[in-house]
Motif scaffolding. Structure first.
Motif, PDB file in Angstrom:
ATOM      1  N   ARG A  46       0.851  -1.175   0.000  1.00  0.00           N
ATOM      2  CA  ARG A  46       0.000   0.000   0.000  1.00  0.00           C
ATOM      3  C   ARG A  46       0.894   1.235   0.000  1.00  0.00           C
ATOM      4  O   ARG A  46       2.084   1.168   0.356  1.00  0.00           O
ATOM      5  N   ALA A  47       0.310   2.367  -0.368  1.00  0.00           N
ATOM      6  CA  ALA A  47       1.042   3.623  -0.287  1.00  0.00           C
ATOM      7  C   ALA A  47       1.186   4.026   1.173  1.00  0.00           C
ATOM      8  O   ALA A  47       0.281   3.810   1.977  1.00  0.00           O
ATOM      9  N   PRO A  48       2.331   4.609   1.545  1.00  0.00           N
ATOM     10  CA  PRO A  48       2.474   5.130   2.909  1.00  0.00           C
ATOM     11  C   PRO A  48       1.545   6.312   3.121  1.00  0.00           C
ATOM     12  O   PRO A  48       1.202   7.027   2.187  1.00  0.00           O
ATOM     13  N   CYS A  49       1.116   6.495   4.345  1.00  0.00           N
ATOM     14  CA  CYS A  49       0.165   7.562   4.648  1.00  0.00           C
ATOM     15  C   CYS A  49       0.874   8.913   4.711  1.00  0.00           C
ATOM     16  O   CYS A  49       1.890   9.070   5.395  1.00  0.00           O
ATOM     17  N   ARG A  50       0.336   9.874   4.006  1.00  0.00           N
ATOM     18  CA  ARG A  50       0.884  11.223   4.012  1.00  0.00           C
ATOM     19  C   ARG A  50       0.708  11.874   5.382  1.00  0.00           C
ATOM     20  O   ARG A  50       1.566  12.610   5.851  1.00  0.00           O
ATOM     21  N   ASP A  51      -0.434  11.595   6.025  1.00  0.00           N
ATOM     22  CA  ASP A  51      -0.744  12.193   7.318  1.00  0.00           C
ATOM     23  C   ASP A  51      -0.420  11.185   8.418  1.00  0.00           C
ATOM     24  O   ASP A  51      -1.258  10.382   8.817  1.00  0.00           O
ATOM     25  N   ALA A  52       0.823  11.214   8.883  1.00  0.00           N
ATOM     26  CA  ALA A  52       1.264  10.303   9.935  1.00  0.00           C
ATOM     27  C   ALA A  52       1.732  11.104  11.134  1.00  0.00           C
ATOM     28  O   ALA A  52       2.304  12.184  10.989  1.00  0.00           O
ATOM     29  N   GLU A  53       1.461  10.567  12.319  1.00  0.00           N
ATOM     30  CA  GLU A  53       1.833  11.229  13.562  1.00  0.00           C
ATOM     31  C   GLU A  53       2.745  10.297  14.364  1.00  0.00           C
ATOM     32  O   GLU A  53       2.298   9.254  14.836  1.00  0.00           O
ATOM     33  N   PRO A  54       4.036  10.661  14.524  1.00  0.00           N
ATOM     34  CA  PRO A  54       4.956   9.775  15.251  1.00  0.00           C
ATOM     35  C   PRO A  54       4.479   9.416  16.650  1.00  0.00           C
ATOM     36  O   PRO A  54       4.718   8.303  17.127  1.00  0.00           O
ATOM     37  N   LEU A  55       3.806  10.334  17.329  1.00  0.00           N
ATOM     38  CA  LEU A  55       3.333  10.072  18.686  1.00  0.00           C
ATOM     39  C   LEU A  55       1.904   9.531  18.725  1.00  0.00           C
ATOM     40  O   LEU A  55       1.328   9.401  19.793  1.00  0.00           O
ATOM     41  N   GLY A  56       1.369   9.230  17.567  1.00  0.00           N
ATOM     42  CA  GLY A  56       0.048   8.638  17.499  1.00  0.00           C
ATOM     43  C   GLY A  56      -1.062   9.657  17.419  1.00  0.00           C
ATOM     44  O   GLY A  56      -0.944  10.790  17.890  1.00  0.00           O
ATOM     45  N   LYS A  57      -2.170   9.259  16.812  1.00  0.00           N
ATOM     46  CA  LYS A  57      -3.367  10.083  16.739  1.00  0.00           C
ATOM     47  C   LYS A  57      -4.574   9.202  17.016  1.00  0.00           C
ATOM     48  O   LYS A  57      -4.546   7.992  16.761  1.00  0.00           O
ATOM     49  N   PRO A  58      -5.651   9.782  17.542  1.00  0.00           N
ATOM     50  CA  PRO A  58      -6.826   8.960  17.853  1.00  0.00           C
ATOM     51  C   PRO A  58      -7.636   8.676  16.595  1.00  0.00           C
ATOM     52  O   PRO A  58      -8.025   9.593  15.867  1.00  0.00           O
ATOM     53  N   LEU A  59      -7.885   7.418  16.341  1.00  0.00           N
ATOM     54  CA  LEU A  59      -8.704   6.990  15.214  1.00  0.00           C
ATOM     55  C   LEU A  59      -9.947   6.297  15.775  1.00  0.00           C
ATOM     56  O   LEU A  59      -9.847   5.420  16.640  1.00  0.00           O
ATOM     57  N   PHE A  60     -11.107   6.694  15.264  1.00  0.00           N
ATOM     58  CA  PHE A  60     -12.383   6.202  15.781  1.00  0.00           C
ATOM     59  C   PHE A  60     -12.974   5.171  14.822  1.00  0.00           C
ATOM     60  O   PHE A  60     -13.040   5.411  13.608  1.00  0.00           O
ATOM     61  N   GLY A  61     -13.422   4.058  15.381  1.00  0.00           N
ATOM     62  CA  GLY A  61     -13.936   3.002  14.526  1.00  0.00           C
ATOM     63  C   GLY A  61     -14.997   2.149  15.183  1.00  0.00           C
ATOM     64  O   GLY A  61     -15.402   2.367  16.329  1.00  0.00           O
ATOM     65  N   ASP A  62     -15.427   1.149  14.432  1.00  0.00           N
ATOM     66  CA  ASP A  62     -16.453   0.202  14.865  1.00  0.00           C
ATOM     67  C   ASP A  62     -16.030  -1.176  14.375  1.00  0.00           C
ATOM     68  O   ASP A  62     -15.871  -1.395  13.167  1.00  0.00           O
ATOM     69  N   LEU A  63     -15.864  -2.115  15.297  1.00  0.00           N
ATOM     70  CA  LEU A  63     -15.386  -3.456  14.967  1.00  0.00           C
ATOM     71  C   LEU A  63     -16.458  -4.522  15.192  1.00  0.00           C
ATOM     72  O   LEU A  63     -16.139  -5.701  15.350  1.00  0.00           O
ATOM     73  N   HIS A  64     -17.733  -4.102  15.169  1.00  0.00           N
ATOM     74  CA  HIS A  64     -18.823  -5.055  15.406  1.00  0.00           C
ATOM     75  C   HIS A  64     -20.039  -4.599  14.606  1.00  0.00           C
ATOM     76  O   HIS A  64     -20.865  -3.832  15.103  1.00  0.00           O
ATOM     77  N   VAL A  65     -20.151  -5.100  13.375  1.00  0.00           N
ATOM     78  CA  VAL A  65     -21.146  -4.580  12.434  1.00  0.00           C
ATOM     79  C   VAL A  65     -21.780  -5.734  11.664  1.00  0.00           C
ATOM     80  O   VAL A  65     -21.067  -6.579  11.106  1.00  0.00           O
ATOM     81  N   HIS A  66     -23.107  -5.746  11.620  1.00  0.00           N
ATOM     82  CA  HIS A  66     -23.842  -6.769  10.877  1.00  0.00           C
ATOM     83  C   HIS A  66     -24.613  -6.145   9.720  1.00  0.00           C
ATOM     84  O   HIS A  66     -25.094  -5.013   9.809  1.00  0.00           O
ATOM     85  N   THR A  67     -24.740  -6.937   8.667  1.00  0.00           N
ATOM     86  CA  THR A  67     -25.462  -6.508   7.469  1.00  0.00           C
ATOM     87  C   THR A  67     -26.496  -7.573   7.111  1.00  0.00           C
ATOM     88  O   THR A  67     -26.759  -8.490   7.894  1.00  0.00           O
ATOM     89  N   SER A  68     -27.033  -7.480   5.916  1.00  0.00           N
ATOM     90  CA  SER A  68     -28.022  -8.464   5.462  1.00  0.00           C
ATOM     91  C   SER A  68     -27.433  -9.863   5.346  1.00  0.00           C
ATOM     92  O   SER A  68     -28.179 -10.830   5.150  1.00  0.00           O
ATOM     93  N   TYR A  69     -26.122 -10.007   5.491  1.00  0.00           N
ATOM     94  CA  TYR A  69     -25.497 -11.328   5.476  1.00  0.00           C
ATOM     95  C   TYR A  69     -25.669 -12.054   6.812  1.00  0.00           C
ATOM     96  O   TYR A  69     -25.258 -13.207   6.937  1.00  0.00           O
ATOM     97  N   SER A  70     -26.243 -11.380   7.812  1.00  0.00           N
ATOM     98  CA  SER A  70     -26.524 -11.996   9.115  1.00  0.00           C
ATOM     99  C   SER A  70     -28.010 -12.325   9.210  1.00  0.00           C
ATOM    100  O   SER A  70     -28.863 -11.501   8.865  1.00  0.00           O
ATOM    101  N   PHE A  71     -28.332 -13.502   9.726  1.00  0.00           N
ATOM    102  CA  PHE A  71     -29.716 -13.960   9.753  1.00  0.00           C
ATOM    103  C   PHE A  71     -30.623 -13.027  10.558  1.00  0.00           C
ATOM    104  O   PHE A  71     -31.771 -12.784  10.179  1.00  0.00           O
TER     105      PHE A  71
END
Length: 688
Positions: A46-71
């Motif tokens: 992949r291409a390296p990210c142009r916007d990188a923070e050596p000391l880290g940055k907060p990224l917000f996400g969701d790791l529990h998601v269901h769609t029509s593929y779930s009964f």
């Protein structure tokens, strides 16, 4: 060298020591403290990210998601697929079903997410595919498949009951649908798994812009007798197992076999596959989610595959539990543990239809009968005690939050924009009527250098994560005996904290009794969106747990910044916020009861000022005010209006008028919050 060219070059260097040396030479020794963050290597092209923070940055996400593929999503009239869910997370409008299951409502997230994993149920990808995807397949016409496709509410509920029986979530063992006799469910399952991977690839921003990251994943769905032992399986990159590992392969009550299969089919291969399994929030697990290890292999696998636990989602919070009406807690005296608790202890809590509880499994569970290890704080304490006796703490887990949406709406956590998480079953008025005790869900937040799979996955592996109840404050947390007292005034405080201590998710070795242990906490309020600013912060707390020489566990909550008595509240007429709090909180706190010989953990909880719960907002929008003495009469009028205009049945708005003083957990006013991953002192991470 141009700044962007330098960033590109550094991001392509896989040896972390070379990266740190180059940065030190080019930028000076101030970056020495940042070297601990340069601990991920690239495993994908992949291409390296142009916007990188050596000391880290907060990224917000969701790791529990269901769609029509779930009964359970499909049988709630959800037809949005993984592509739709990713589009929603990126800020596009999608459609979800109205309460009647026929009309479609346009929904849109006010702020896009940074990363998402689609986690449809592994058990039924093939069987559901046969039932719903191709009418040319003979199995598609099997009667149980036909009722799955029905748009009638009661027939859909019969279909849900059938699917949960197949899954072994009731009393019988698992079965395979007869539809698989007429059509090849294995082929359909492989097709669905391929589509899930393709959707993730299509929406993953591999460019230098790094706007959005996807993860390939699924949910392992073991819930015998409705006791939830689910795990969300998240792969690091595009190298994944040939098929999802489900309870059909492992059997019931056997999540350790999931870990072993992940070794055999992923991490022990030479394909570059890496993976973790994140336990579903444990409040509905009947005490079965976190058992003591039954073998050294089980202990090792738990520590490797489960570095995180889901602390918050739409089925409630799993931090701790306190019954406000009785004034007692589940091994706690912390009154803030009443936050978003579900009255029951299993998945039967979903069994309310048209305002009536339809299953005995949904009954309320008294504190005395509620399993201690349903609550993660108790698991942490038990882990310390186990480690003191056996040498290794098996429960060294950071925390995340997510939604567990079944409406393909990742990150839909706003109290004032909550459209429900279970398709038609909690859409419109049904949200208050049938899912009153559910909530809008939470966020996963990681401190990563860049928005890429490798950076985020590495942050999750090292547990530099925190959970929120749905808002977006930023929180940093460090501990160490050498942390300076003046970090709150230091413009380079984060670099200094990395140099002198460890961040959330880390571990501290034993220190001398004479050396004070310090905690550094910094938090900033959620900035909100245009026209709707975030809520001010009320206070930051340090929660400590420890085990004494006799093996008895203890806990203590300390307010370390802010003011619990700042006078903030809500206008009961319209839920407008009253008063003010802090835009930022900062403290360097020293543990007054530190004992160098006692194993301990510390984590931070940040509380916002009071705001109205989603249910209060929806009740008031219907003309029913939970704060008003006339609430019952208002509810009757609102019921009549919805029954006449939208065909609703039963009591819709009666729950709006619950007397909070008599309820163990419910309140019309809440305090949104964030929880960090702990930092452990002694007996942690001794085995990898």
């Amino acid at each position: 060298m141009h700044e962007f060219q330098l960033a590109r070059f550094l991001s392509q260097v896989s040896d972390i020591r070379i990266v740190c040396m180059l940065l030190l030479v080019l930028c000076g020794t101030d970056l020495l403290a940042a070297q601990s963050l340069y601990n991920f290597k690239r495993t994908e092209t992949r291409a390296p990210c142009r916007d990188a923070e050596p000391l880290g940055k907060p990224l917000f996400g969701d790791l529990h998601v269901h769609t029509s593929y779930s009964f359970d999503a499909y049988t709630s009239s959800v037809r949005s697929d993984p592509w739709d869910a990713y589009r929603y997370a990126k800020g596009e409008k999608i459609l979800m079903p109205a309460a009647d299951g026929e009309r479609q409502l346009g929904v849109k997230i006010p702020r896009p997410l940074d990363f998402v994993a689609i986690t449809d149920h592994a058990e039924f990808l093939g069987q559901l595919g046969v039932c719903t995807q191709d009418s040319s397949r003979l199995g598609y016409w099997w009667p149980h498949c036909a009722i799955t496709r029905s748009t009638n509410q009661w027939i859909q509920l019969i279909a849900v009951d059938w699917w949960t029986r197949l899954a072994g979530q009731q009393t019988a063992e698992k079965e395979v649908s007869m539809a698989c006799t007429f059509s090849d469910c294995a082929v359909a399952g492989r097709d669905a798994w391929t589509q899930i991977q393709q959707a993730a690839e299509d929406h993953y921003d591999r460019s230098e812009n790094c706007k959005f990251t996807t993860f390939v994943g699924y949910e392992y769905t073991d819930a015998p007798d409705r006791k939830n032992m689910h795990r969300n399986v998240i792969f690091r990159n595009a190298e994944v197992s040939v098929a999802p590992i489900s309870t059909y392969e492992t059997g019931r009550y056997n999540f350790p076999e999931l870990w072993q299969a992940l070794r055999e089919q992923c991490t022990d291969t030479d394909t570059g596959c890496d993976v973790m399994a994140i336990p579903h929030n444990s409040n509905l697990s009947g005490g079965l989610m976190f058992r003591d290890p039954e073998s050294s292999q089980e202990l090792e696998n738990r520590l490797f595959f489960e570095p995180l636990v889901e602390l918050m989602q739409h089925k409630g919070s799993s931090e701790c539990r306190f019954d406000r009406s009785r004034g007692i807690g589940l091994d706690t005296e912390d009154e803030l543990c009443d936050f978003e608790q579900i009255p029951g202890d299993n998945l039967g809590m979903l069994g309310t239809v048209n305002g009536v509880v339809r299953t005995e499994r949904a009954k309320e569970t008294a504190i005395e009968d509620f399993a201690r290890r349903n609550m993660v704080r108790n698991v942490y304490k038990d882990g310390l005690a186990y480690g003191q006796t056996n040498g290794v703490n098996p429960f060294v887990m950071g925390v995340i939050g997510s939604t567990d949406t079944h409406s393909a709406t990742p990150g839909a956590t706003e109290e004032d924009n909550f459209a429900g998480h279970l398709g038609r079953r909690d859409s419109e008025f049904r949200n208050v009527q049938d899912h009153f005790y559910a909530n809008a869900g939470g966020h996963t937040v990681v401190w990563a250098q860049e928005n890429s799979r490798d950076a985020i996955f590495s942050a999750m592996r090292r547990k530099e994560t925190y959970a929120t109840s749905g808002t977006r404050p930023t929180v940093r947390f460090f501990a160490g005996s050498d942390l300076p007292d003046n970090l709150c005034e230091n413009p380079n405080a984060i670099a200094a904290a990395y140099s002198a201590g460890v961040p959330m998710g880390g571990s501290l070795d034993a220190v001398e009794e004479s050396v004070p242990l310090r905690i550094y906490v910094r938090a900033a309020k959620d900035p909100g969106v245009e026209g709707n600013p975030g809520t001010d912060l009320q206070r930051a707390q340090v929660i400590k747990g420890w085990v004494d020489a006799e093996g008895v566990s203890h806990e203590q909550v300390y307010d370390v910044a802010g003011n619990a008595e700042n006078g903030a509240g809500v206008d009961e007429r319209n839920c407008n916020r009253l008063g003010s709090g802090a835009k930022n909180l900062c403290a360097v706190w020293q543990d007054p009861e530190f004992n160098a010989d006692q194993p301990a953990f510390y984590y931070v909880r940040v509380l916002e000022n009071p705001t109205c719960r989603w249910s209060t907002l929806q009740c008031q929008a219907a003309g029913v005010n939970p704060f008003d003495e006339q609430c019952p009469a208002q509810a009757e009028l609102a019921n009549e209006k919805v029954q006449a205009g939208q065909g609703a049945d039963g009591d819709i708005y009666g729950k709006c008028c619950l007397n909070a003083a008599e309820q163990p957990f419910y309140s019309p006013v809440i305090q949104e919050r964030a929880w960090t991953s702990p930092i452990w002192y002694r007996q942690a991470n001794l085995k990898r």
